[in-house]
Design an enzyme around this catalytic site. Structure first.
Site, PDB file in Angstrom:
ATOM      1  CG  ASP A  65       2.166  -0.102   4.231  1.00 20.93           C
ATOM      2  OD1 ASP A  65       1.617   1.086   3.703  1.00 20.93           O
ATOM      3  OD2 ASP A  65       2.843  -0.976   3.636  1.00 20.93           O
ATOM      4  CB  THR A  98      -2.020  -0.059   1.022  1.00 20.74           C
ATOM      5  OG1 THR A  98      -1.434   0.413   2.364  1.00 20.74           O
ATOM      6  CG2 THR A  98      -0.854  -0.125  -0.217  1.00 20.74           C
ATOM      7  CB  THR A  99      -5.362   0.927   5.014  1.00 24.72           C
ATOM      8  OG1 THR A  99      -3.950   0.611   5.188  1.00 24.72           O
ATOM      9  CG2 THR A  99      -6.302   0.259   5.974  1.00 24.72           C
ATOM     10  CG  ASP A 398       3.238   3.943   2.240  1.00 23.75           C
ATOM     11  OD1 ASP A 398       3.896   3.388   1.549  1.00 23.75           O
ATOM     12  OD2 ASP A 398       2.551   3.673   3.011  1.00 23.75           O
TER      13      ASP A 398
END
Length: 551
Positions: A65, A98-99, A398
């Protein structure tokens, strides 16, 4: 005053202050951000790898994550810290991507590096990027497919949410168990109040031991057995349709020294004080008993006297219940928290169909099921190691956030690099219609978006260049939902394969990444103040200290 024709040196900043500026500083900041991007690149996508991080205290975390990794990395470079911040913002706002947001921001900076080296002003690059991102966001909104809840049955609507959850889980540790967890995630979101969808009312409890698929979904509340006194063993551990009383009252004898000083002349006077103290707590307990409650919960301690009193009357009690657990109990069973045992009315009590204290792994849990007001739920996560359970929790967070966004904003797009390739093609076509430097900058923005499908391919072990060429060809022919197909190891229509993501995830990622890139490009000077010395550093010791002179 004559300085002999020389300009005097003017000292403005404190000696030792580090200053660096100009084009070299912008490029240095870009390189720092690219180092962060390189760290996260291998974790992208369904076949991305995990990263093991060991902090200063020796605690290990295994995760892919982006927000978690960047939070645990001790990033000291001020420009690179911007990427950490946008990743956290994406996690808070949308919950996933998020990545992606960090990788896109890094790639935008990488593309801008060539322009800066050639002498193009960073403001010109920033202006071009702003134009490009406004076109990209507009195009995502045009492409997005609206799923109308009113026109679809409950089963179809649920299936839509399950597809979004499955896509969010595809890159996580629980990918192989996605069928099991998808149902759990959708049940959790649908159990909330659909008007505000407060994800804090989804309780997640981690219990070490057992397999991942021994995790449970409780449509109600479950919390770990609290600290209890002697007499607790005699209390009943099961109830059907109990009355639940929630208190913020301490039911414990207080030692006299804590509260007051009492002067007595006779032993009888002291006994009267002790008796009065007992009478106060017994009156409280009697009032609670008269409410007809079968279960008494309190945020404050319930002492041994109260525990035994309740045990004798077949009442279950638990003191020191955590504040968030108590809030979820109230949301589930109804009623309200009382701060005094006097004047408790029937409407202040809650109820549920079934209460039981059960053994789960090595822990005991109090579980409320069949709650009439159930606007909350609890996920009991199992796993062989603490690191595994922690990563399962992050993965479910998530997925829950994605399903929540899909409920609130029911517009979806295809994942797997399909959207990025379509926007890239759209911006490239647009750039050919304009002249000047802006054409090159918008074209560079289009090229930067290709990093997502390319990295997805490379992490899966596919030929990235070959698949990227195929994707460009497919999108040029108008196949707007064409992305990486990991099953067939080629390209395919990801919308038909139900690889869906909320459009909001992409809009937020493009906007945040561009803002971060523009912010880094706008900084062309860094001033780093030297750390101040300790107040007494460099001072001579006082007379008679440290010089061999006796005091």
């Amino acid at each position: 005053m004559n300085f002999g024709g020389q300009t005097p040196t003017v000292v403005v900043l404190k000696e030792g202050t580090d200053t660096s500026q100009g084009r070299g500083q912008i490029i240095s900041n870009i390189n720092a951000c690219l180092a962060i991007q390189d760290t996260l690149k291998p974790t992208l996508g369904p076949l991305g790898s995990d990263i093991l991080i060991v902090d200063g205290r020796g605690k290990t975390t295994i995760s892919n994550d982006g927000a978690t990794i960047l939070k645990l990395l001790d990033v000291v470079h001020p420009a690179a810290q911007i990427l950490v911040d946008i990743s956290r913002a994406q996690d808070a706002e949308v919950g996933d991507g998020t990545t992606s947001v960090t990788i896109i921001a890094g790639e935008l900076l990488k593309e801008s590096k060539a322009f800066i080296e050639e002498g193009i002003s960073s403001h010109v690059v920033a202006k071009g990027y702003r134009k490009a991102v406004s076109l990209a966001v507009e195009r995502v909104r045009e492409l997005s497919v609206k799923i109308d809840k009113s026109n679809s049955s409950e089963e179809e609507y649920r299936e839509l949410l399950e597809r979004c959850a499955r896509t969010a889980m595809s890159s996580k540790l629980i990918n192989n168990n996605s069928d099991f967890f998808v149902k759990m995630v959708v049940d959790a979101v649908l159990s909330l109040d659909q008007d505000d969808l407060n994800e804090n009312l989804i309780g997640i409890k981690k219990i070490a031991g057992g397999g991942i698929e021994e995790s449970q979904f409780i449509n109600g509340v479950a919390f770990k057995k609290t600290f209890s006194y002697a007499g607790f063993e005699q209390q009943p551990k099961k109830f059907t349709n109990p009355k639940v009383l929630c208190l913020n009252v301490e039911l414990e004898l207080k030692a006299e020294k804590d509260n007051a000083e009492v002067r007595v002349e006779k032993v009888d006077d002291y006994q009267a004080i002790v008796d009065a103290e007992w009478q106060i707590i017994l009156n409280k307990l009697k009032l609670i008993e008269e409410t007809g409650a079968n279960i008494v919960l309190s945020k404050l301690p319930i002492g041994d006297l109260a525990t035994q009193y309740f045990a004798d009357r077949n009442i279950f009690c638990a003191g020191r219940v955590a504040s968030e657990d108590m809030d979820r109990v109230i949301s589930a069973v109804g009623g309200s928290i009382q701060s005094t045992p006097t004047d408790i009315k029937p409407e202040h009590l809650g109820t549920c169909e079934y209460f039981e204290e059960v053994q789960i792994g090595s822990e005991r849990y109090n579980i409320f099921k069949g709650c009439p007001e159930a606007k909350t739920c609890t996920l009991l996560l199992r796993g062989g190691a603490e690191q595994v359970i922690a990563e399962v929790e992050r993965s479910l967070h998530d997925a829950i956030m994605i399903v929540k966004r899909a409920v609130q904003n029911n517009e979806v797009v295809a994942g797997g690099g399909a959207v990025e390739m379509e926007i890239s093609k759209y911006l490239r076509d647009y750039s050919k219609k304009i002249a000047g430097k802006e054409q090159l900058i918008i074209s560079a923005f289009a090229k930067a978006l290709e990093v997502i499908p390319r990295q997805l391919s490379e992490n899966a072990g596919f030929d990235g260049t070959d698949l990227l060429n195929k994707l460009r060809m497919a999108h040029a022919k108008g196949e707007q939902w064409c992305g990486i197909d990991f099953q067939a190891e080629t390209i395919g229509d990801n919308f038909e394969k139900f690889i869906w993501e909320p459009a909001l995830v992409k809009i937020n990622a493009f906007s945040s990444a561009t803002e971060a890139a523009i912010l880094v490009l706008s900084v062309d000077e860094t001033i780093k103040n030297k750390e101040s010395a300790a107040p007494n550093a460099g001072m001579a010791p006082p007379p008679g200290r440290g010089r061999g002179i006796p005091r």
